[in-house]
Design a protein around this motif. Structure first.
Motif, PDB file in Angstrom:
ATOM      1  N   ALA A 139       0.854  -1.185   0.000  1.00  0.00           N
ATOM      2  CA  ALA A 139       0.000   0.000   0.000  1.00  0.00           C
ATOM      3  C   ALA A 139       0.895   1.241   0.000  1.00  0.00           C
ATOM      4  O   ALA A 139       2.069   1.180   0.372  1.00  0.00           O
ATOM      5  CB  ALA A 139      -0.907  -0.012   1.224  1.00  0.00           C
ATOM      6  N   VAL A 140       0.347   2.348  -0.438  1.00  0.00           N
ATOM      7  CA  VAL A 140       1.122   3.592  -0.522  1.00  0.00           C
ATOM      8  C   VAL A 140       0.509   4.637   0.397  1.00  0.00           C
ATOM      9  O   VAL A 140      -0.694   4.909   0.335  1.00  0.00           O
ATOM     10  CB  VAL A 140       1.174   4.122  -1.964  1.00  0.00           C
ATOM     11  N   VAL A 141       1.345   5.205   1.279  1.00  0.00           N
ATOM     12  CA  VAL A 141       0.932   6.336   2.105  1.00  0.00           C
ATOM     13  C   VAL A 141       1.906   7.473   1.837  1.00  0.00           C
ATOM     14  O   VAL A 141       2.969   7.274   1.246  1.00  0.00           O
ATOM     15  CB  VAL A 141       0.906   5.970   3.604  1.00  0.00           C
ATOM     16  N   THR A 142       1.543   8.663   2.278  1.00  0.00           N
ATOM     17  CA  THR A 142       2.385   9.836   1.985  1.00  0.00           C
ATOM     18  C   THR A 142       2.746  10.581   3.262  1.00  0.00           C
ATOM     19  O   THR A 142       2.096  10.444   4.301  1.00  0.00           O
ATOM     20  CB  THR A 142       1.671  10.801   1.027  1.00  0.00           C
ATOM     21  N   THR A 143       3.796  11.384   3.160  1.00  0.00           N
ATOM     22  CA  THR A 143       4.193  12.259   4.245  1.00  0.00           C
ATOM     23  C   THR A 143       4.731  13.568   3.680  1.00  0.00           C
ATOM     24  O   THR A 143       5.347  13.584   2.617  1.00  0.00           O
ATOM     25  CB  THR A 143       5.264  11.618   5.142  1.00  0.00           C
ATOM     26  N   ASP A 144       4.485  14.652   4.410  1.00  0.00           N
ATOM     27  CA  ASP A 144       5.066  15.947   4.043  1.00  0.00           C
ATOM     28  C   ASP A 144       5.852  16.519   5.217  1.00  0.00           C
ATOM     29  O   ASP A 144       6.105  17.713   5.293  1.00  0.00           O
ATOM     30  CB  ASP A 144       3.976  16.933   3.608  1.00  0.00           C
ATOM     31  N   ASN A 145       6.268  15.642   6.141  1.00  0.00           N
ATOM     32  CA  ASN A 145       6.874  16.080   7.395  1.00  0.00           C
ATOM     33  C   ASN A 145       8.162  15.303   7.638  1.00  0.00           C
ATOM     34  O   ASN A 145       8.134  14.081   7.795  1.00  0.00           O
ATOM     35  CB  ASN A 145       5.884  15.832   8.534  1.00  0.00           C
ATOM     36  N   GLU A 146       9.303  15.979   7.654  1.00  0.00           N
ATOM     37  CA  GLU A 146      10.582  15.319   7.905  1.00  0.00           C
ATOM     38  C   GLU A 146      11.502  16.244   8.693  1.00  0.00           C
ATOM     39  O   GLU A 146      11.377  17.474   8.651  1.00  0.00           O
ATOM     40  CB  GLU A 146      11.255  14.895   6.599  1.00  0.00           C
ATOM     41  N   THR A 147      12.439  15.643   9.417  1.00  0.00           N
ATOM     42  CA  THR A 147      13.362  16.397  10.252  1.00  0.00           C
ATOM     43  C   THR A 147      14.495  16.985   9.409  1.00  0.00           C
ATOM     44  O   THR A 147      14.701  16.587   8.264  1.00  0.00           O
ATOM     45  CB  THR A 147      13.962  15.496  11.343  1.00  0.00           C
ATOM     46  N   VAL A 186       5.639  13.984  -0.310  1.00  0.00           N
ATOM     47  CA  VAL A 186       4.917  14.986  -1.094  1.00  0.00           C
ATOM     48  C   VAL A 186       5.315  16.369  -0.597  1.00  0.00           C
ATOM     49  O   VAL A 186       5.885  16.528   0.480  1.00  0.00           O
ATOM     50  CB  VAL A 186       3.382  14.795  -0.980  1.00  0.00           C
ATOM     51  N   ASP A 187       5.019  17.382  -1.417  1.00  0.00           N
ATOM     52  CA  ASP A 187       5.264  18.785  -1.057  1.00  0.00           C
ATOM     53  C   ASP A 187       6.724  19.030  -0.666  1.00  0.00           C
ATOM     54  O   ASP A 187       7.031  19.702   0.329  1.00  0.00           O
ATOM     55  CB  ASP A 187       4.340  19.222   0.083  1.00  0.00           C
ATOM     56  N   GLY A 188       7.634  18.480  -1.466  1.00  0.00           N
ATOM     57  CA  GLY A 188       9.052  18.715  -1.250  1.00  0.00           C
ATOM     58  C   GLY A 188       9.748  17.734  -0.341  1.00  0.00           C
ATOM     59  O   GLY A 188      10.976  17.787  -0.179  1.00  0.00           O
ATOM     60  N   TYR A 247       7.875  11.737   9.567  1.00  0.00           N
ATOM     61  CA  TYR A 247       6.688  11.513  10.376  1.00  0.00           C
ATOM     62  C   TYR A 247       5.541  11.097   9.450  1.00  0.00           C
ATOM     63  O   TYR A 247       5.276  11.762   8.448  1.00  0.00           O
ATOM     64  CB  TYR A 247       6.262  12.796  11.092  1.00  0.00           C
ATOM     65  N   VAL A 248       4.840  10.032   9.822  1.00  0.00           N
ATOM     66  CA  VAL A 248       3.732   9.519   9.005  1.00  0.00           C
ATOM     67  C   VAL A 248       2.512   9.357   9.899  1.00  0.00           C
ATOM     68  O   VAL A 248       2.585   8.719  10.959  1.00  0.00           O
ATOM     69  CB  VAL A 248       4.091   8.170   8.356  1.00  0.00           C
ATOM     70  N   SER A 249       1.382   9.904   9.481  1.00  0.00           N
ATOM     71  CA  SER A 249       0.145   9.769  10.236  1.00  0.00           C
ATOM     72  C   SER A 249      -0.317   8.315  10.260  1.00  0.00           C
ATOM     73  O   SER A 249      -0.398   7.666   9.203  1.00  0.00           O
ATOM     74  CB  SER A 249      -0.946  10.639   9.602  1.00  0.00           C
ATOM     75  N   TRP A 250      -0.627   7.803  11.464  1.00  0.00           N
ATOM     76  CA  TRP A 250      -1.158   6.444  11.526  1.00  0.00           C
ATOM     77  C   TRP A 250      -2.504   6.363  10.803  1.00  0.00           C
ATOM     78  O   TRP A 250      -2.833   5.337  10.201  1.00  0.00           O
ATOM     79  CB  TRP A 250      -1.335   5.971  12.973  1.00  0.00           C
ATOM     80  N   GLY A 251      -3.259   7.430  10.829  1.00  0.00           N
ATOM     81  CA  GLY A 251      -4.535   7.419  10.112  1.00  0.00           C
ATOM     82  C   GLY A 251      -4.353   7.130   8.635  1.00  0.00           C
ATOM     83  O   GLY A 251      -5.146   6.402   8.030  1.00  0.00           O
ATOM     84  N   SER A 252      -3.302   7.676   8.033  1.00  0.00           N
ATOM     85  CA  SER A 252      -3.037   7.407   6.612  1.00  0.00           C
ATOM     86  C   SER A 252      -2.697   5.944   6.381  1.00  0.00           C
ATOM     87  O   SER A 252      -3.149   5.329   5.411  1.00  0.00           O
ATOM     88  CB  SER A 252      -1.875   8.293   6.125  1.00  0.00           C
ATOM     89  N   ILE A 253      -1.901   5.373   7.276  1.00  0.00           N
ATOM     90  CA  ILE A 253      -1.548   3.953   7.156  1.00  0.00           C
ATOM     91  C   ILE A 253      -2.785   3.091   7.332  1.00  0.00           C
ATOM     92  O   ILE A 253      -3.022   2.148   6.573  1.00  0.00           O
ATOM     93  CB  ILE A 253      -0.483   3.589   8.202  1.00  0.00           C
ATOM     94  N   ALA A 254      -3.593   3.428   8.333  1.00  0.00           N
ATOM     95  CA  ALA A 254      -4.798   2.636   8.601  1.00  0.00           C
ATOM     96  C   ALA A 254      -5.754   2.656   7.418  1.00  0.00           C
ATOM     97  O   ALA A 254      -6.330   1.615   7.046  1.00  0.00           O
ATOM     98  CB  ALA A 254      -5.486   3.165   9.856  1.00  0.00           C
ATOM     99  N   ARG A 255      -5.935   3.810   6.799  1.00  0.00           N
ATOM    100  CA  ARG A 255      -6.831   3.886   5.637  1.00  0.00           C
ATOM    101  C   ARG A 255      -6.283   3.079   4.461  1.00  0.00           C
ATOM    102  O   ARG A 255      -7.034   2.380   3.781  1.00  0.00           O
ATOM    103  CB  ARG A 255      -7.035   5.343   5.222  1.00  0.00           C
TER     104      ARG A 255
END
Length: 448
Positions: free
Chosen positions: A36-44, A373-375, A423-431
């Protein structure tokens, strides 16, 4: 200090673990669909593993959940020779701690490999939360008290390691300097007032536990127990498989996590697969190999010129599973109601994350990959990971934090070794995987 070396797992037990038609293995074999594919726009921020970057190489994260205000929660990560970094819920750096000399007579500057959180540890007459860290260059554990103000604190972490703690795996400094030392780490808190660290050994198959105790107003450890896990594996075709490693190195474990409710240890043997083992060590029962890396059982030879392993037979099929591509690395648990939830494992070899049921026979449910996503770039070669079912700031359905190597993108200096964490939202993974979301505090026994 008490040292106990339990007998290695017997060959007969390994044969049973490998050849028994367990439901868990059948589940892993059946989970063959595309990730499955999830996305993130949040990184350190980027860490660079060179002199200019302080030799900072990201490895393993931990999530500290603030007891009253999730917006003040922290993400704490190891940067090896670069020490520790502390970030807020939006991945902004709050603190950078160098890897200092350990408080010991025969000291060396540290190398911080893995980190986990111990909640409610007794220290100087109060209960504190502690970031517990494995120090490879000193073969020991280091301790850092977490300021209860979290992101509002001027210095979120302060070291409180007691002096001259025992080496975990070696008899003396000369042996420590060979670097078969403290590596992976997880915390086990079986009951109130009792906290243990579970630690693996670099380049070996040994797992140890040590009880964390107060010593002279600081934190140390005692009652070291060890267990040697398998390093060779009999196969159904009558041969014995020895995972290919560099000379003098055994198939090591790094990623470990403990189910705080059941005391089950999940341990990733990098070139072998995912094990489960009941704690305390030596309590009875044999370890069970839940899933195997894809090339399990394929005979390789080490090429000293290329320093790579090459298959003896390029067409060999082996006896592996379908989800884990060596190295199997970070492991953590998303707690659901009762005994439900999920065990997550980073499959470093193919940039994916395998998901297994927490309960029962740990049936495999499939895998996912993370696209930026978003850079933000895609997550590659993940090592350590941490997950919580608790809200963390804007991540109202839980949060996964994972290592990313190499870090890529337009802002990265491609001539330098770059890492960071996403950082990845668990909600995105769950969906994406039709998994459960349940953010109740009681699901993770540490928050009761």
């Amino acid at each position: 200090m008490k040292y106990t070396l339990n007998a290695a797992v017997t060959v007969g037990a390994v044969v049973a673990a490998l050849l028994a038609p367990t439901h868990a293995y059948a589940g892993a074999r059946a989970a063959t669909g595309q990730p499955a594919v999830v996305t993130t726009d949040n990184e350190t921020p980027i860490l660079y593993d060179d002199e200019a970057g302080g030799n900072a190489s990201g490895d393993d994260p931990a999530i500290w959940v603030h007891p009253a205000d999730s917006r003040k929660s922290l993400v704490i990560v190891t940067a090896k020779e670069g020490g520790l970094r502390v970030y807020d819920r939006g991945s902004r750096e709050l603190q950078s701690l160098p890897a200092t000399e350990a408080p010991r007579v025969d000291t060396a500057v540290g190398r911080y490999n893995n980190v986990d959180i111990a909640y409610g540890v007794s220290l100087a007459g109060r209960k504190v939360d502690v970031a517990v860290v494995s120090d490879r260059y000193n073969d020991q554990i280091r301790f850092f008290v977490i300021d209860s103000a979290g992101t509002a604190a001027r210095t979120p972490l302060t070291e409180v390691t007691a002096a001259d703690q025992s080496f975990l795996f070696n008899p003396d400094r000369e042996a420590v300097d060979e670097e078969h030392t403290a590596y992976g780490l997880s915390i086990w808190q079986p009951r109130a007032g009792e906290t243990y660290a579970v630690v693996t050994q670099e380049g070996a198959t040994t797992i140890a536990t040590a009880r964390i105790v107060e010593t002279g107003g600081k934190l140390g450890y005692t009652d070291i127990q060890r267990r040697t896990m398998p390093g060779t594996f009999p196969l159904p075709d009558g041969t014995t498989w020895v995972p290919c490693e560099e000379p003098g190195v055994l198939p090591q474990f790094e990623g470990v996590t403990v189910d705080q409710a059941s005391g089950v240890l999940y341990a990733a043997q990098e070139d072998v697969g995912l094990w489960r083992l009941q704690l305390p060590l030596g309590s009875g029962g044999q370890p069970k190999l839940l899933d195997r890396v894809k090339d399990f059982g394929i005979h390789d030879v080490f090429d000293s010129e290329t320093e790579e392993c090459q298959p003896v037979d390029p067409n060999a099929k082996g006896y592996g599973g379908n989800l884990l591509s060596a190295d199997a690395e970070g492991v953590d648990i998303y707690y659901g109601p009762g005994s439900t939830g999920y065990v997550l494992v980073s499959s470093q070899g193919d940039d994916t994350f395998a998901v297994y049921e927490r309960q029962g026979a740990n049936h495999a449910l499939g895998s996912f990959q993370v696209k930026g996503v978003d850079g933000v770039d895609d997550i590659n070669g993940s090592d350590g990971l941490a997950v919580t079912n608790r809200p963390v700031g804007d991540h109202r359905q839980g949060l996964l934090v994972t290592h990313d190597e190499p870090e890529t993108g337009p802002d990265v200096d491609t001539d330098r070794d770059a890492t960071n964490f996403s950082y990845v939202s668990w909600g995105s993974i769950a969906r994406a995987m039709s998994l459960t979301v349940d953010t109740r505090a009681g699901n993770d026994p540490r928050f009761r």
